[in-house]
Design an enzyme around this catalytic site. Structure first.
Site, PDB file in Angstrom:
ATOM      1  N   ASN A 210       1.061  -1.141   0.488  1.00 33.54           N
ATOM      2  CA  ASN A 210       0.310   0.191   0.106  1.00 33.54           C
ATOM      3  C   ASN A 210       1.361   1.063   0.234  1.00 33.54           C
ATOM      4  OD1 ASN A 210       0.549   1.011   3.280  1.00 33.54           O
ATOM      5  ND2 ASN A 210       0.129  -1.223   2.882  1.00 33.54           N
ATOM      6  N   LYS A 289       9.387 -16.512 -10.548  1.00 32.14           N
ATOM      7  CA  LYS A 289       9.048 -15.586 -11.103  1.00 32.14           C
ATOM      8  C   LYS A 289       7.744 -16.028 -11.799  1.00 32.14           C
ATOM      9  CE  LYS A 289       9.736 -11.391 -14.200  1.00 32.14           C
ATOM     10  NZ  LYS A 289       9.911 -11.206 -15.606  1.00 32.14           N
TER      11      LYS A 289
END
Ligand code: CTP
Length: 405
Positions: A210, A289
């Site tokens: 955030n 990944k």
């Protein structure tokens, strides 16, 4: 209004190459509303011109024991009376020796003897000179007089030698200056602050997070230190430097933050949870990944521990639990949501802030908060810098500590 607004600071500059660095300190102090008067020793005037310091401070610079323009005045006495704090920076070995031995053979040394205000000394010199037993004994002596000494930094110096002796950095000096003006109502407290966002890894190169910058939590840690507390800061990833004098533990995820909070809890007397903790994390973080593939991707999430709620639950079972302060970041129904969290998480105080506007919430320099306390008290704090907001929170905490609300 900052703690420094209208404070009168007398700055004594002595003969050290670091004299040029305090020119910036003067600018910074004036920006914060201080009135600065500069006194320079004869050697200081060889390193930096009084004209520079007069222009930056906006006041005449004093260099001599005797005022030629007003011979009837007694400069060392009038200057010694007219300030709230005497800062000697950089303080040379020679000046420290003068202070230790009570000599009054120049204007600055005479002012220090006659002054009744706090004195902050910032040594700067070659490291062999600093480490010499004579200098160390002189520093111990001036400490015994109640002068506050800020240890110099280590590193490469103008003389090309390396070691302790570099003038302390501005942030450390600023923190010490603020400490002399801040109320010392947290002097016996150990404050544990959490700050910043958490990062919940999805794969080695991606995470959920955030926009919290940690500014409010870092301001709380810095101001608690100014008020005399021992401070531990548990921080998620931010771009901020730890405030001077604060022990900082870096974490990434909510689970790491939870572990650190619980392991630091025993020493704490006050816990402030200013961190913006992610409520969820990816259920199965990938070791490698994740490659681009199908057009849509669903990311299963699991709930993170609610650290504050866990603390509140523990508090129900313990008589000697630290004072518990939480934050409520809200975009609507602020007070209702804040009151609900205060009760549900069993807090002593909650800081409700609006994350909507540009002047408040994440990344802003300012904040506008409402404080709700366990006894039903409500305080609407106006729009202030995050540092000033932090002081208002500590004022409220002080009232809760003494039961004087
Ligand atoms: N908090 C926490 N652990 C979490 C979530 C929040 O310790 N997993 C703390 C925050 O640090 C803050 C308080 O709880 O002090 C409230 O956080 P906030 O995000 O406003 O509320 P939530 O409890 O997460 O509730 P909601 O998301 O429903 O608003």
């Amino acid at each position: 209004m900052s703690l420094l607004t209208d404070k009168k600071i007398l700055l004594g500059i002595t003969g050290s190459i670091a004299a040029y660095k305090v020119a910036d300190w003067v600018r910074a102090l004036r920006r914060e509303g201080c009135q600065i008067t500069v006194v320079m020793t004869e050697s200081a005037c060889r390193f930096i011109r009084p004209l520079t310091m007069a222009a930056l401070s906006g006041n005449p610079v004093h260099t001599g024991m005797f005022a030629t323009e007003a011979p009837e005045t007694i400069p060392h006495i009038s200057l010694a009376r007219g300030h709230d704090l005497l800062v000697i920076a950089p303080a040379s070995a020679q000046t420290i020796g003068r202070l230790a031995h009570g000599l009054a053979d120049n204007l600055l040394a005479a002012i220090a003897l006659a002054s009744s205000s706090p004195i902050l000394v910032c040594p700067a010199m070659n490291s062999a000179m600093f480490q010499h037993p004579a200098t160390q004994a002189n520093l111990a002596t001036i400490r015994s007089y109640g002068y506050r000494v800020l240890d110099p930094d280590c590193g490469k110096m103008a003389c090309n030698e390396e070691g302790p002796g570099r003038l302390t950095d501005w942030e450390t000096a600023r923190q010490a200056i603020l400490t002399t003006f801040a109320p010392q109502n947290l002097a016996h407290e150990h404050v544990l602050v959490t700050a910043g966002p958490t990062r919940e890894a999805f794969d080695p190169v991606r995470f959920l997070s955030n926009p919290s910058t940690g500014k409010m939590g870092y301001a709380l840690a810095a101001t608690a230190g100014q008020r005399g507390a021992t401070v531990t800061l548990i921080s998620g990833p931010t771009a901020l430097a730890a405030p001077p004098g604060v022990r900082c533990i870096q974490v990434a995820s909510a689970v790491e933050m939870q572990e650190q909070v619980m392991s630091c809890l025993a020493a704490a007397t006050i816990v402030v949870k200013a961190a913006a903790v992610s409520d969820y994390r990816p259920a199965e973080p990938q070791r490698h990944k994740v490659k681009k593939g199908q057009a849509t991707l669903t990311l299963p999430l699991v709930a993170n521990p609610d650290i504050l709620k866990e603390l509140g639950n523990r508090k129900r079972k313990s008589a000697n639990f630290p004072l518990l302060i939480g934050f409520a970041a809200e975009s609507r129904n602020h007070l209702k949501e804040g009151a609900r969290k205060l009760k549900e998480k069993n807090l002593d105080l909650i800081v409700v802030n609006d994350i909507g506007g540009t002047e408040t919430g994440f990344a802003a320099e300012t904040n506008r908060v409402t404080l709700l306390d366990r006894d039903g008290g409500q305080e609407d704090v106006p729009l202030l810098s995050k540092e000033e907001t932090a002081h208002r929170i500590w004022d409220a905490v002080g009232r809760l500590l003494t039961g004087s609300r």
